[in-house]
Design a protein around this motif. Structure first.
Motif, PDB file in Angstrom:
ATOM      1  N   ASN A 216       0.804  -1.229   0.000  1.00  0.00           N
ATOM      2  CA  ASN A 216       0.000   0.000   0.000  1.00  0.00           C
ATOM      3  C   ASN A 216       0.830   1.270   0.000  1.00  0.00           C
ATOM      4  N   GLY A 217       2.155   1.161   0.169  1.00  0.00           N
ATOM      5  CA  GLY A 217       3.018   2.320   0.066  1.00  0.00           C
ATOM      6  C   GLY A 217       3.129   3.166   1.316  1.00  0.00           C
ATOM      7  N   LYS A 218       2.511   2.779   2.404  1.00  0.00           N
ATOM      8  CA  LYS A 218       2.563   3.597   3.618  1.00  0.00           C
ATOM      9  C   LYS A 218       3.969   3.657   4.199  1.00  0.00           C
ATOM     10  N   ASP A 219       4.702   2.554   4.122  1.00  0.00           N
ATOM     11  CA  ASP A 219       6.061   2.556   4.674  1.00  0.00           C
ATOM     12  C   ASP A 219       7.100   2.927   3.628  1.00  0.00           C
ATOM     13  N   ASP A 220       6.797   2.646   2.350  1.00  0.00           N
ATOM     14  CA  ASP A 220       7.726   2.934   1.259  1.00  0.00           C
ATOM     15  C   ASP A 220       6.918   3.190  -0.009  1.00  0.00           C
ATOM     16  N   ILE A 221       6.798   4.461  -0.391  1.00  0.00           N
ATOM     17  CA  ILE A 221       5.937   4.824  -1.521  1.00  0.00           C
ATOM     18  C   ILE A 221       6.459   4.276  -2.843  1.00  0.00           C
ATOM     19  N   SER A 222       7.733   3.930  -2.910  1.00  0.00           N
ATOM     20  CA  SER A 222       8.294   3.386  -4.154  1.00  0.00           C
ATOM     21  C   SER A 222       7.793   1.966  -4.420  1.00  0.00           C
ATOM     22  N   LYS A 223       7.126   1.350  -3.422  1.00  0.00           N
ATOM     23  CA  LYS A 223       6.609  -0.010  -3.579  1.00  0.00           C
ATOM     24  C   LYS A 223       5.097  -0.040  -3.784  1.00  0.00           C
ATOM     25  N   VAL A 224       4.456   1.128  -3.797  1.00  0.00           N
ATOM     26  CA  VAL A 224       2.994   1.150  -3.855  1.00  0.00           C
ATOM     27  C   VAL A 224       2.475   0.431  -5.108  1.00  0.00           C
ATOM     28  N   GLY A 225       1.508  -0.442  -4.897  1.00  0.00           N
ATOM     29  CA  GLY A 225       0.892  -1.175  -6.006  1.00  0.00           C
ATOM     30  C   GLY A 225       1.638  -2.419  -6.448  1.00  0.00           C
ATOM     31  N   ILE A 226       2.879  -2.586  -6.021  1.00  0.00           N
ATOM     32  CA  ILE A 226       3.668  -3.743  -6.447  1.00  0.00           C
ATOM     33  C   ILE A 226       3.111  -5.006  -5.793  1.00  0.00           C
ATOM     34  N   ILE A 227       2.957  -6.048  -6.580  1.00  0.00           N
ATOM     35  CA  ILE A 227       2.338  -7.283  -6.107  1.00  0.00           C
ATOM     36  C   ILE A 227       3.275  -8.046  -5.170  1.00  0.00           C
ATOM     37  N   ASP A 228       2.742  -8.391  -4.004  1.00  0.00           N
ATOM     38  CA  ASP A 228       3.464  -9.238  -3.061  1.00  0.00           C
ATOM     39  C   ASP A 228       3.149 -10.703  -3.355  1.00  0.00           C
ATOM     40  N   THR A 229       1.847 -11.030  -3.451  1.00  0.00           N
ATOM     41  CA  THR A 229       1.440 -12.386  -3.817  1.00  0.00           C
ATOM     42  C   THR A 229       0.220 -12.335  -4.723  1.00  0.00           C
ATOM     43  N   TYR A 230       0.050 -13.378  -5.537  1.00  0.00           N
ATOM     44  CA  TYR A 230      -1.106 -13.539  -6.415  1.00  0.00           C
ATOM     45  C   TYR A 230      -1.673 -14.925  -6.166  1.00  0.00           C
ATOM     46  N   ALA A 251      -0.861  -3.179 -13.114  1.00  0.00           N
ATOM     47  CA  ALA A 251      -1.025  -2.165 -14.162  1.00  0.00           C
ATOM     48  C   ALA A 251      -2.122  -1.159 -13.847  1.00  0.00           C
ATOM     49  N   ALA A 252      -2.772  -1.287 -12.676  1.00  0.00           N
ATOM     50  CA  ALA A 252      -3.791  -0.304 -12.296  1.00  0.00           C
ATOM     51  C   ALA A 252      -3.151   1.009 -11.872  1.00  0.00           C
ATOM     52  N   LEU A 253      -1.923   0.950 -11.362  1.00  0.00           N
ATOM     53  CA  LEU A 253      -1.162   2.140 -11.002  1.00  0.00           C
ATOM     54  C   LEU A 253       0.305   1.769 -10.884  1.00  0.00           C
ATOM     55  N   PHE A 254       1.157   2.795 -10.874  1.00  0.00           N
ATOM     56  CA  PHE A 254       2.581   2.617 -10.681  1.00  0.00           C
ATOM     57  C   PHE A 254       3.069   3.620  -9.631  1.00  0.00           C
ATOM     58  N   PRO A 255       4.192   3.351  -8.988  1.00  0.00           N
ATOM     59  CA  PRO A 255       4.708   4.286  -7.984  1.00  0.00           C
ATOM     60  C   PRO A 255       4.988   5.662  -8.591  1.00  0.00           C
TER      61      PRO A 255
END
Length: 353
Positions: A216-230, A251-255
């Motif tokens: 969710n980017g709260k701790d590190d905005i450069s990781k927002v939206g990046i998939i942890d698991t699928y 692909a819904a958003l990028f950092p």
């Protein structure tokens, strides 16, 4: 006069110096405040701008289809003539357009989980015809049956059911039926518990993709939206080596703060693999300077052209020993949908024949 002029010059110089000092201070302060605001609003949590647009995007995403309409079905079926086809399209659908569901935040891992409902809306203005346009195509159930049941006794039973249902190798179907599903008359007669609805993308509508878990980017905005698991996994189990990795976002958003040199990675469940985009050009969108990223040709190139794609090649026949551009065997990924696998295999068998 001399004093006044000198005083004016001195005053102007002092004011200029003060403004320069303030400018030197305020510009970085302003940049810091802007970045701080962007980081706050780009996080995926209730109340932020990013979260609102992420749950249900207003951006229109389209999927287009071109259908190969068979021109000589009788000649092929009776005389084994070379098939003649006519490409018709595009037929355009808007996808996805539904809001994410089952959104759950995890404050410990700084992730948010969700599922993405699937749905497609036909766009007449971007299509060459309607969903009721008729096509002559392979009869999916008929060509798949021999691949599923190679036993000669069972095939004899199936052949009698095919004749009884008045089915054949080719059939006439509307675009809507072909893509999203129709009740097959041959399968209706099969005395076994088999699904009777057939469609290249069936089931799609009224289903959901996921579960996704993204940062969710709260701790590190450069990781927002990046998939942890699928679907609870960090890898796909479809491909070998690094090709099986789940990279980037959905692909819904990028950092934010993306540079031209960055490679934008994202995962596409439709093609069962991660893909990437690279910088193409600077553009002006309603007065706002933006970067345009595109999929490079190397992403779908054959291993002969791009050795990095070697682990995406699992099929040797249709791909001509992995030398064709854009050929991807997703049979293992779609094995829960027997049509995807068996039709692909049938096509491979016909290619060699």
């Amino acid at each position: 006069m001399s004093c006044n002029r000198s005083c004016g010059l001195i005053t102007g110089a002092v004011i200029g110096a003060v403004l320069a000092v303030f400018g030197g201070i305020l510009v970085p302060v302003g940049d810091t405040l802007i970045k701080k605001t962007v980081k706050k609003e780009a996080a995926l949590e209730e109340g932020t701008i990013a979260f609102k647009n992420w749950v249900k995007t207003d951006t229109r995403v389209y999927r287009q289809f071109w259908i190969f309409d068979v021109q000589n079905p009788e000649e092929v079926a009776v005389n084994s003539s070379k098939i003649k086809v006519k490409q018709r399209g595009p037929y355009t659908y808007r996808v996805p357009y539904l809001a994410k569901e089952n959104i759950t935040q995890d404050s410990e891992t700084h992730t948010v989980s969700f599922v993405q409902p699937n749905g497609a809306i036909f766009e007449p203005s971007l299509s060459v015809g309607t969903e009721d346009d008729m096509f002559t195509v392979l009869n999916l159930a008929v060509v798949a049956a021999p691949q599923l049941y190679p036993n000669s006794f069972v095939q004899g039973i199936l052949n009698s059911l095919i004749k009884k249902s008045k089915s054949s190798m080719f059939q006439n179907r509307t675009l809507k039926e072909l893509l999203w599903g129709y009740t097959d008359p041959f399968l209706n007669l099969v005395p076994y518990p088999v699904a009777t609805t057939v469609g290249v993308f069936y089931p799609y509508n009224n289903t959901a993709d996921g579960v996704y878990k993204v940062f969710n980017g709260k701790d590190d905005i450069s990781k927002v939206g990046i998939i942890d698991t699928y679907k609870g996994k960090k890898h796909l189990s479809y491909w070998a080596s690094y090709c099986d990795m789940i990279n980037g976002t959905d692909a819904a958003l990028f950092p934010p703060f993306i540079e031209k040199t960055r490679v934008l990675q994202f995962f596409s469940p439709d093609i069962c693999r991660s893909i990437y985009a690279v910088f193409a050009a600077e553009m002006n969108l309603k007065g706002i300077p933006v970067y345009r990223f595109i999929l490079p040709s190397s992403a779908f190139a054959s291993p002969l052209q791009n050795p990095d794609n070697h682990c995406f090649c699992t099929e040797k026949i249709i791909s001509k020993n992995c030398t064709l551009y854009g050929v991807l065997d997703i049979g293992k990924c779609k094995e829960d949908n027997w049509i995807h696998f068996t039709v692909y295999k049938t096509a491979a068998d016909q290619y060699t024949g």
